[in-house]
Design an enzyme around this catalytic site. Structure first.
Site, PDB file in Angstrom:
ATOM      1  N   ALA A 203       0.630  -1.298  -0.053  1.00 36.78           N
ATOM      2  CA  ALA A 203       0.092  -0.151  -0.066  1.00 36.78           C
ATOM      3  C   ALA A 203       0.832   1.410  -0.277  1.00 36.78           C
ATOM      4  O   ALA A 203       0.413   2.377  -0.548  1.00 36.78           O
ATOM      5  CB  ALA A 203      -0.776   0.076   1.235  1.00 36.78           C
ATOM      6  N   PRO A 205       3.340   4.254  -0.749  1.00 40.01           N
ATOM      7  CA  PRO A 205       2.844   5.365   0.003  1.00 40.01           C
ATOM      8  C   PRO A 205       1.545   5.764  -0.017  1.00 40.01           C
ATOM      9  O   PRO A 205       1.279   6.775   0.765  1.00 40.01           O
ATOM     10  CB  PRO A 205       3.937   6.537  -0.402  1.00 40.01           C
ATOM     11  CG  PRO A 205       3.991   6.227  -1.968  1.00 40.01           C
ATOM     12  CD  PRO A 205       4.132   5.039  -2.054  1.00 40.01           C
ATOM     13  N   GLY A 206       0.890   4.954  -0.465  1.00 43.71           N
ATOM     14  CA  GLY A 206      -0.758   5.372  -0.462  1.00 43.71           C
ATOM     15  C   GLY A 206      -1.484   5.835  -1.755  1.00 43.71           C
ATOM     16  O   GLY A 206      -2.922   6.282  -1.384  1.00 43.71           O
ATOM     17  N   GLY A 207      -0.952   5.949  -2.623  1.00 40.43           N
ATOM     18  CA  GLY A 207      -1.665   6.436  -4.036  1.00 40.43           C
ATOM     19  C   GLY A 207      -2.962   5.801  -4.160  1.00 40.43           C
ATOM     20  O   GLY A 207      -3.795   6.463  -4.406  1.00 40.43           O
ATOM     21  N   LYS A 208      -2.652   4.662  -4.274  1.00 42.55           N
ATOM     22  CA  LYS A 208      -3.940   3.730  -4.702  1.00 42.55           C
ATOM     23  C   LYS A 208      -4.827   3.545  -3.525  1.00 42.55           C
ATOM     24  O   LYS A 208      -6.000   3.247  -3.757  1.00 42.55           O
ATOM     25  CB  LYS A 208      -3.442   2.447  -5.155  1.00 42.55           C
ATOM     26  CG  LYS A 208      -2.571   2.712  -6.599  1.00 42.55           C
ATOM     27  CD  LYS A 208      -2.456   1.513  -7.577  1.00 42.55           C
ATOM     28  CE  LYS A 208      -1.714   1.831  -8.690  1.00 42.55           C
ATOM     29  NZ  LYS A 208      -0.393   2.077  -8.320  1.00 42.55           N
ATOM     30  N   ASP A 226       1.572  -2.877   4.465  1.00 44.06           N
ATOM     31  CA  ASP A 226       2.980  -2.645   4.035  1.00 44.06           C
ATOM     32  C   ASP A 226       4.041  -3.214   4.915  1.00 44.06           C
ATOM     33  O   ASP A 226       3.646  -3.495   5.924  1.00 44.06           O
ATOM     34  CB  ASP A 226       3.604  -1.063   3.571  1.00 44.06           C
ATOM     35  CG  ASP A 226       4.126  -1.153   2.399  1.00 44.06           C
ATOM     36  OD1 ASP A 226       3.939  -0.803   1.267  1.00 44.06           O
ATOM     37  OD2 ASP A 226       5.519  -1.599   2.561  1.00 44.06           O
ATOM     38  N   ASP A 253       4.408  -8.668   6.771  1.00 49.04           N
ATOM     39  CA  ASP A 253       5.025  -9.140   5.215  1.00 49.04           C
ATOM     40  C   ASP A 253       3.527  -9.885   4.561  1.00 49.04           C
ATOM     41  O   ASP A 253       3.421 -10.909   5.000  1.00 49.04           O
ATOM     42  CB  ASP A 253       5.905 -10.344   5.465  1.00 49.04           C
ATOM     43  CG  ASP A 253       6.600 -10.606   4.127  1.00 49.04           C
ATOM     44  OD1 ASP A 253       5.757 -10.565   3.101  1.00 49.04           O
ATOM     45  OD2 ASP A 253       7.692 -10.920   4.085  1.00 49.04           O
ATOM     46  N   TYR A 299       9.127 -12.833  -6.924  1.00 46.27           N
ATOM     47  CA  TYR A 299       8.465 -12.113  -5.465  1.00 46.27           C
ATOM     48  C   TYR A 299       6.977 -11.627  -6.081  1.00 46.27           C
ATOM     49  O   TYR A 299       6.218 -11.812  -4.998  1.00 46.27           O
ATOM     50  CB  TYR A 299       9.243 -11.077  -5.744  1.00 46.27           C
ATOM     51  CG  TYR A 299       9.326 -10.200  -4.091  1.00 46.27           C
ATOM     52  CD1 TYR A 299       9.525 -10.872  -2.893  1.00 46.27           C
ATOM     53  CD2 TYR A 299       8.999  -9.037  -3.889  1.00 46.27           C
ATOM     54  CE1 TYR A 299       9.414 -10.446  -1.555  1.00 46.27           C
ATOM     55  CE2 TYR A 299       8.713  -8.381  -2.830  1.00 46.27           C
ATOM     56  CZ  TYR A 299       9.203  -9.111  -1.697  1.00 46.27           C
ATOM     57  OH  TYR A 299       9.063  -8.334  -0.497  1.00 46.27           O
ATOM     58  N   CYS A 322       4.339  -1.164 -12.942  1.00 48.29           N
ATOM     59  CA  CYS A 322       4.622  -0.146 -13.849  1.00 48.29           C
ATOM     60  C   CYS A 322       5.734  -0.653 -14.727  1.00 48.29           C
ATOM     61  O   CYS A 322       6.987   0.044 -14.622  1.00 48.29           O
ATOM     62  CB  CYS A 322       5.030   1.054 -13.012  1.00 48.29           C
ATOM     63  SG  CYS A 322       6.301   0.868 -11.730  1.00 48.29           S
TER      64      CYS A 322
HETATM   65  C1  LIG Z   1       5.100  -0.337  -6.177  1.00 50.44           C
HETATM   66  S1  LIG Z   1       5.006  -0.050  -4.254  1.00 50.44           S
HETATM   67  C2  LIG Z   1       3.299   0.580  -3.946  1.00 50.44           C
HETATM   68  C3  LIG Z   1       2.805   1.726  -4.323  1.00 50.44           C
HETATM   69  C4  LIG Z   1       1.387   2.130  -3.954  1.00 50.44           C
HETATM   70  N1  LIG Z   1       0.615   1.266  -4.024  1.00 50.44           N
HETATM   71  C5  LIG Z   1       1.071   3.211  -4.302  1.00 50.44           C
HETATM   72  O1  LIG Z   1       0.011   3.291  -4.977  1.00 50.44           O
HETATM   73  O2  LIG Z   1       1.316   4.303  -3.645  1.00 50.44           O
HETATM   74  C6  LIG Z   1       5.379  -1.541  -3.697  1.00 50.44           C
HETATM   75  C7  LIG Z   1       5.137  -1.491  -2.208  1.00 50.44           C
HETATM   76  O3  LIG Z   1       5.202  -2.884  -1.763  1.00 50.44           O
HETATM   77  C8  LIG Z   1       6.014  -2.829  -0.371  1.00 50.44           C
HETATM   78  N2  LIG Z   1       6.502  -4.475  -0.243  1.00 50.44           N
HETATM   79  C9  LIG Z   1       7.538  -4.779  -0.777  1.00 50.44           C
HETATM   80  N3  LIG Z   1       7.436  -6.050   0.008  1.00 50.44           N
HETATM   81  C10 LIG Z   1       6.554  -6.244   0.654  1.00 50.44           C
HETATM   82  C11 LIG Z   1       6.120  -7.265   1.586  1.00 50.44           C
HETATM   83  N4  LIG Z   1       6.788  -8.347   1.302  1.00 50.44           N
HETATM   84  N5  LIG Z   1       4.996  -7.299   2.250  1.00 50.44           N
HETATM   85  C12 LIG Z   1       4.407  -6.009   2.434  1.00 50.44           C
HETATM   86  N6  LIG Z   1       4.530  -5.013   1.328  1.00 50.44           N
HETATM   87  C13 LIG Z   1       5.762  -4.893   0.765  1.00 50.44           C
HETATM   88  C14 LIG Z   1       6.879  -1.954  -0.754  1.00 50.44           C
HETATM   89  O4  LIG Z   1       7.346  -1.442   0.808  1.00 50.44           O
HETATM   90  C15 LIG Z   1       6.232  -0.795  -1.545  1.00 50.44           C
HETATM   91  O5  LIG Z   1       5.986   0.129  -0.584  1.00 50.44           O
END
Ligand SMILES: C[S@@+](CC[C@H](N)C(=O)[O-])C[C@H]1O[C@@H](n2cnc3c(N)ncnc32)[C@H](O)[C@@H]1O
Length: 387
Positions: A203, A205-208, A226, A253, A299, A322
């Site tokens: 989630a 930084p929260g845009g979606k 997150d 996680d 992953y 993206c």
């Molecule tokens: C592409 S960004 C998400 C952007 C977000 N959805 C937005 O629109 O603002 C991916 C996010 O996944 C989180 N992340 C990575 N591995 C993770 C895990 N194992 N469990 C939970 N979050 C994880 C990262 O910390 C990062 O904030």
């Protein structure tokens, strides 16, 4: 082509598999920003017309995206020619890409600035020597490398000009959120309603998350996950600024939410995981290897598996990345169909092009955004239903 455009051979091979006839055009487009800088109006706080009027009153001419009324944009101007200067300062990739759009250089982004004096006119470059902007140094070499904080160079001639909306009153008051058009579309594709329980697995930084909340009119429930406290703090800050009230934060996680929260059930799940980000623009160079891409695709599958396990029967999972690699896009879609038992379904809003059918049967129901076709970042969205 790899040397000329500073994109690794592996990345060129990846893009060549999807766009064999247009590889050069794709790379050229990725190296520049699109012609539009998009931001979303937070309809929990203001109507798009009010935001348009406020911006107009400050001399900013925003336009409304015809296909989605709460999406506004500015036209990006450039490229501007850069004057030659005596000094050069080298910055990391992220900094170079921000400077290209007019951002100042902060000291932590500087990687080299030999002999730089305070008040000098300086050309900012990436590690390959590609110029991204020209400005005036606000520190000398010793201060930049010693203090490691504050503005090192104030950009006076950016290559492209974009209003800095993150410093605007509308942003600070939570009326708008800068977001790419495909990222906004992915929230609309999931289409949450005010009665839903929604889980956002990645989630911050929260845009979606905040977009989903506005589509739900601040009702129902969103569980936004997150993995670190730092990321959760950023998320909390975004949610607070946008006056979102229907979100429960969870630091976990999320690959293991199904195992660790066995009673968790969702009507809708968003999977927006870390990806190779090879669709982001402008990209001054790309060093990613095939191995990096394969690791990320694996992953991402772990989040997709967890999503399939927590979504209710008849519920929806939206997957967005993206990037444009087959491993992270169609091949992961095939994984969800074959290994997680979900059905790929038609999306309620389509502004992109169909996914590549030869890589995954039925992928024409997914949508791909390509920089050279849609004038957006490169992006992929798939929507699944649990039968
Ligand atoms: C592409 S960004 C998400 C952007 C977000 N959805 C937005 O629109 O603002 C991916 C996010 O996944 C989180 N992340 C990575 N591995 C993770 C895990 N194992 N469990 C939970 N979050 C994880 C990262 O910390 C990062 O904030």
């Amino acid at each position: 082509m790899s040397k000329q455009y500073r994109f690794s051979k592996d990345v060129l091979v990846e893009f060549g598999e999807i766009y064999p006839e247009q590889l050069k055009v794709v790379i050229k487009a990725l190296r520049e920003p699109g012609t539009k800088y998009y931001f979303r109006v937070n309809t929990l706080r203001a109507a798009p017309e009010i935001v348009l009027e406020r911006l107009k009153a400050r001399g900013l001419n925003a336009l409304q995206e015809p296909s989605v009324s709460h999406v506004l944009y500015f036209e990006i101007s450039g490229p501007n020619p850069l004057p030659t200067t005596e000094y050069r300062l080298e910055v990391d990739k992220n900094t170079a890409e921000s400077v290209l759009l007019g951002a100042n250089v902060y000291a932590p982004g500087v990687t080299a600035c030999q002999g730089l004096r305070l008040g000098s006119k300086v050309t900012v470059t990436d590690k390959h020597g590609q110029a991204v902007g020209v400005g005036i140094s606000k520190m000398n070499e010793k201060q930049i490398l010693g203090l490691r904080k504050g503005i090192a160079v104030e950009i006076t001639t950016p290559k492209y000009v974009v209003p800095n909306m993150r410093a605007s009153p509308e942003f600070l008051e939570g009326l708008i959120f800068p977001q790419s058009l495909p990222a906004i579309i992915s929230g609309l594709v999931l289409g949450p309603s005010p009665q839903d329980v929604v889980v956002d697995l990645c989630a911050s930084p929260g845009g979606k998350t905040t977009h989903l909340a506005q589509l739900m009119r601040n009702k129902g429930k969103i569980i936004a996950i997150d993995r670190s406290q730092e990321k959760i703090s950023r998320l909390r800050e975004t949610i607070g600024r946008l006056h979102v009230k229907n979100v429960t934060l969870l630091c976990h996680d999320s690959r293991y939410v199904d195992r660790d929260y066995p009673n968790l059930r969702a009507d809708k799940v968003l999977v927006d995981p870390p990806c190779s980000a090879l669709g982001l623009r402008p990209s001054v160079y790309e060093d990613s290897t095939k191995e990096d891409i394969i690791k990320l695709a694996r992953y991402q599958r772990q989040f997709l598996k967890a999503a399939a396990n927590i979504v209710k029967s008849g519920g929806l999972v939206a997957y967005s990345v993206c990037t444009m690699t087959k491993e992270e896009c169609e091949e992961n879609t095939k994984f969800v169909i074959d290994e997680c038992g979900l059905e790929l379904i038609k999306q309620p809003i389509i502004l992109g092009s169909p996914g590549v059918e030869r890589l995954c049967l039925g992928a024409n129901l997914a949508q791909r955004f390509a920089p050279h076709i849609h004038d957006t970042s490169g992006y992929y969205i798939a929507l699944f239903r649990k039968t």
